[in-house]
Design a protein around this motif. Sequence first.
Motif, PDB file in Angstrom:
ATOM      1  N   GLY A  91       4.683   7.004  11.930  1.00  0.00           N
ATOM      2  CA  GLY A  91       6.085   6.621  11.646  1.00  0.00           C
ATOM      3  C   GLY A  91       6.760   6.121  12.910  1.00  0.00           C
ATOM      4  N   LEU A 110       0.701   1.776   9.689  1.00  0.00           N
ATOM      5  CA  LEU A 110       0.681   0.423   9.130  1.00  0.00           C
ATOM      6  C   LEU A 110       1.822  -0.407   9.706  1.00  0.00           C
ATOM      7  N   ASN A 134      -1.165   6.316  14.935  1.00  0.00           N
ATOM      8  CA  ASN A 134      -1.429   5.053  14.229  1.00  0.00           C
ATOM      9  C   ASN A 134      -0.506   4.907  13.023  1.00  0.00           C
ATOM     10  N   ARG A 140      15.936   8.224   9.086  1.00  0.00           N
ATOM     11  CA  ARG A 140      15.591   9.361   8.219  1.00  0.00           C
ATOM     12  C   ARG A 140      14.351  10.089   8.756  1.00  0.00           C
ATOM     13  N   LEU A 141      13.360   9.326   9.203  1.00  0.00           N
ATOM     14  CA  LEU A 141      12.129   9.959   9.713  1.00  0.00           C
ATOM     15  C   LEU A 141      12.434  10.816  10.946  1.00  0.00           C
ATOM     16  N   LYS A 152       0.814  -1.210   0.000  1.00  0.00           N
ATOM     17  CA  LYS A 152       0.000   0.000   0.000  1.00  0.00           C
ATOM     18  C   LYS A 152       0.851   1.265   0.000  1.00  0.00           C
ATOM     19  N   TYR A 153       1.927   1.200   0.754  1.00  0.00           N
ATOM     20  CA  TYR A 153       2.739   2.392   0.986  1.00  0.00           C
ATOM     21  C   TYR A 153       4.128   2.125   0.412  1.00  0.00           C
ATOM     22  N   GLU A 161      -2.805   0.434  12.492  1.00  0.00           N
ATOM     23  CA  GLU A 161      -4.140   0.795  12.016  1.00  0.00           C
ATOM     24  C   GLU A 161      -3.989   1.408  10.623  1.00  0.00           C
ATOM     25  N   ASP A 162      -4.959   1.201   9.783  1.00  0.00           N
ATOM     26  CA  ASP A 162      -4.947   1.764   8.439  1.00  0.00           C
ATOM     27  C   ASP A 162      -5.876   2.981   8.430  1.00  0.00           C
ATOM     28  N   ARG A 186       1.712  14.209   8.977  1.00  0.00           N
ATOM     29  CA  ARG A 186       2.925  14.843   8.436  1.00  0.00           C
ATOM     30  C   ARG A 186       3.594  13.930   7.424  1.00  0.00           C
ATOM     31  N   THR A 187       4.056  14.519   6.352  1.00  0.00           N
ATOM     32  CA  THR A 187       4.727  13.839   5.230  1.00  0.00           C
ATOM     33  C   THR A 187       3.969  12.562   4.810  1.00  0.00           C
ATOM     34  N   LEU A 188       2.730  12.762   4.470  1.00  0.00           N
ATOM     35  CA  LEU A 188       1.896  11.648   4.001  1.00  0.00           C
ATOM     36  C   LEU A 188       1.656  11.690   2.491  1.00  0.00           C
ATOM     37  N   LEU A 198       7.183   3.654   0.669  1.00  0.00           N
ATOM     38  CA  LEU A 198       8.462   3.938   1.333  1.00  0.00           C
ATOM     39  C   LEU A 198       8.801   2.789   2.277  1.00  0.00           C
ATOM     40  N   MET A 210      -1.910  10.767  12.494  1.00  0.00           N
ATOM     41  CA  MET A 210      -2.160   9.776  11.424  1.00  0.00           C
ATOM     42  C   MET A 210      -0.829   9.405  10.756  1.00  0.00           C
ATOM     43  N   GLY A 211      -0.526   8.131  10.646  1.00  0.00           N
ATOM     44  CA  GLY A 211       0.730   7.707  10.005  1.00  0.00           C
ATOM     45  C   GLY A 211       1.919   8.223  10.794  1.00  0.00           C
TER      46      GLY A 211
HETATM   47  C1  LIG Z   1       6.890   9.435   5.546  1.00  0.00           C
HETATM   48  S1  LIG Z   1       6.277   8.597   6.960  1.00  0.00           S
HETATM   49  C2  LIG Z   1       5.923   9.944   8.087  1.00  0.00           C
HETATM   50  C3  LIG Z   1       5.903   9.534   9.524  1.00  0.00           C
HETATM   51  C4  LIG Z   1       5.485  10.626  10.516  1.00  0.00           C
HETATM   52  N1  LIG Z   1       4.207  11.211  10.152  1.00  0.00           N
HETATM   53  C5  LIG Z   1       6.518  11.698  10.629  1.00  0.00           C
HETATM   54  O1  LIG Z   1       6.331  12.793  10.087  1.00  0.00           O
HETATM   55  O2  LIG Z   1       7.577  11.452  11.270  1.00  0.00           O
HETATM   56  C6  LIG Z   1       4.632   8.107   6.517  1.00  0.00           C
HETATM   57  C7  LIG Z   1       4.080   7.072   7.485  1.00  0.00           C
HETATM   58  O3  LIG Z   1       2.699   6.856   7.154  1.00  0.00           O
HETATM   59  C8  LIG Z   1       2.434   5.478   7.332  1.00  0.00           C
HETATM   60  N2  LIG Z   1       1.261   5.130   6.536  1.00  0.00           N
HETATM   61  C9  LIG Z   1       1.158   5.105   5.187  1.00  0.00           C
HETATM   62  N3  LIG Z   1      -0.080   4.750   4.810  1.00  0.00           N
HETATM   63  C10 LIG Z   1      -0.782   4.522   5.956  1.00  0.00           C
HETATM   64  C11 LIG Z   1      -2.104   4.099   6.230  1.00  0.00           C
HETATM   65  N4  LIG Z   1      -2.958   3.844   5.229  1.00  0.00           N
HETATM   66  N5  LIG Z   1      -2.481   3.971   7.523  1.00  0.00           N
HETATM   67  C12 LIG Z   1      -1.613   4.208   8.539  1.00  0.00           C
HETATM   68  N6  LIG Z   1      -0.336   4.626   8.337  1.00  0.00           N
HETATM   69  C13 LIG Z   1       0.080   4.759   7.063  1.00  0.00           C
HETATM   70  C14 LIG Z   1       3.697   4.798   6.868  1.00  0.00           C
HETATM   71  O4  LIG Z   1       3.782   3.477   7.359  1.00  0.00           O
HETATM   72  C15 LIG Z   1       4.774   5.739   7.407  1.00  0.00           C
HETATM   73  O5  LIG Z   1       5.214   5.341   8.680  1.00  0.00           O
END
Ligand SMILES: C[S@@+](CC[C@H](N)C(=O)[O-])C[C@H]1O[C@@H](n2cnc3c(N)ncnc32)[C@H](O)[C@@H]1O
Length: 359
Positions: free
Chosen positions: A126, A148, A146, A93-94, A81-82, A165-166, A184-186, A84, A123-124
Amino acid sequence: MAEERAGSTAPESAPAAPAAPAAPVAPAAPAEQGPLQADTTDSASEGYYSDADSDLTSLASSVTNYVYENGRRYHAYRAGKYVLPNDETEKDRLDLVHHLFTLVLRGALHLAPIKNPQTVLDMGTGTGIWALDMADLYPSATVIGNDLSPIQPQFIAQNTQFVVEDFEEEWAYPENKFDYIHGRTLLGAVKDWPDLFAQAYKHLKPGGYLEMQEGAVWAWSDDGSLKDDSPIMTFLSLLGSESEKMGRPMNVIDKLETWMKEAGFVDVELKVFKVPWSPWPKDRHLKEVGKFQFANMMQSIDSYGLALLTRSAGYSEQEAKIFLAVVRNQIRSKALHCYNKIYCVYGRKPEKPTESEKE
Ligand SMILES: C[S@@+](CC[C@H](N)C(=O)[O-])C[C@H]1O[C@@H](n2cnc3c(N)ncnc32)[C@H](O)[C@@H]1O
């Protein structure tokens, strides 16, 4: 596509992309700073233009329940799905990107004018580094992050919770639960932004805020040193077209503000910050930002590019790695004065339900 190029020799400069991307289309949102001035006198930053590939490289992960591709580890829950990775290199890096954002925002974790929030969702999340800092800043709040991938630390402050969680599924949280929702950075992680914003709206309390902090997956220069046909722009165009093909576009930064308004948020504000890709600016703060962004870019090129180029654009692993190395080389050029932009967009759920919500 890959077969067509199977007999070709490895390119010495930017390899021909399988499908030439359309002419680059820059995100069109406003910049708040004027043209950036290059520092022509600085010798202290010389080291930043040399090979810094190993700066952030740490030991390979010992976690086994994941998907491995091109030497990188990816999430297994809802696999594919994702795009990276989620390995140790990416986690480093995060955390670096977290520092970069707080540096650009002069220490702020949020720009929305929230006061003493009690329920926060990231959300997401990291590595969870933003959520943990937020929980420190507001000790009486409960901060839920939350993701993935279960890549967050296990020993955490009591007012933090991490859940696998998705966020693209129907949220199980009660309506009107959160005071503040953050992402952030989604870019490249979301199929349907209006739907995501609608869910955030539903689960925010009246008066609560949604805030997105995103780095444009794009680059600009004010002095013409970044050419449209350069490896960097070819790469960014490919990220745009391939991520779109895969259903989770990266080049949508200039739409976030509109989507937030369309979801019903009011008093929507957009703040834009230029982020130089190396320590080339004269301005001392931007020079500092550029040092961290340079280290980030050396890693980001692979993080954003490897899976998309091999899964979608028809590159072999070797072709992708050569192309990405060429892109990194261009970033190392001292003559290049380029930057991208961080966009912070936030809006408030109205205190009173709208007419359509009352029905
Ligand atoms: C680039 S990272 C950013 C992490 C964090 N937001 C930060 O700024 O440090 C994007 C994160 O979103 C998560 N992610 C992507 N799609 C997702 C989804 N559908 N549900 C939950 N998390 C998701 C990825 O697993 C990843 O950890």
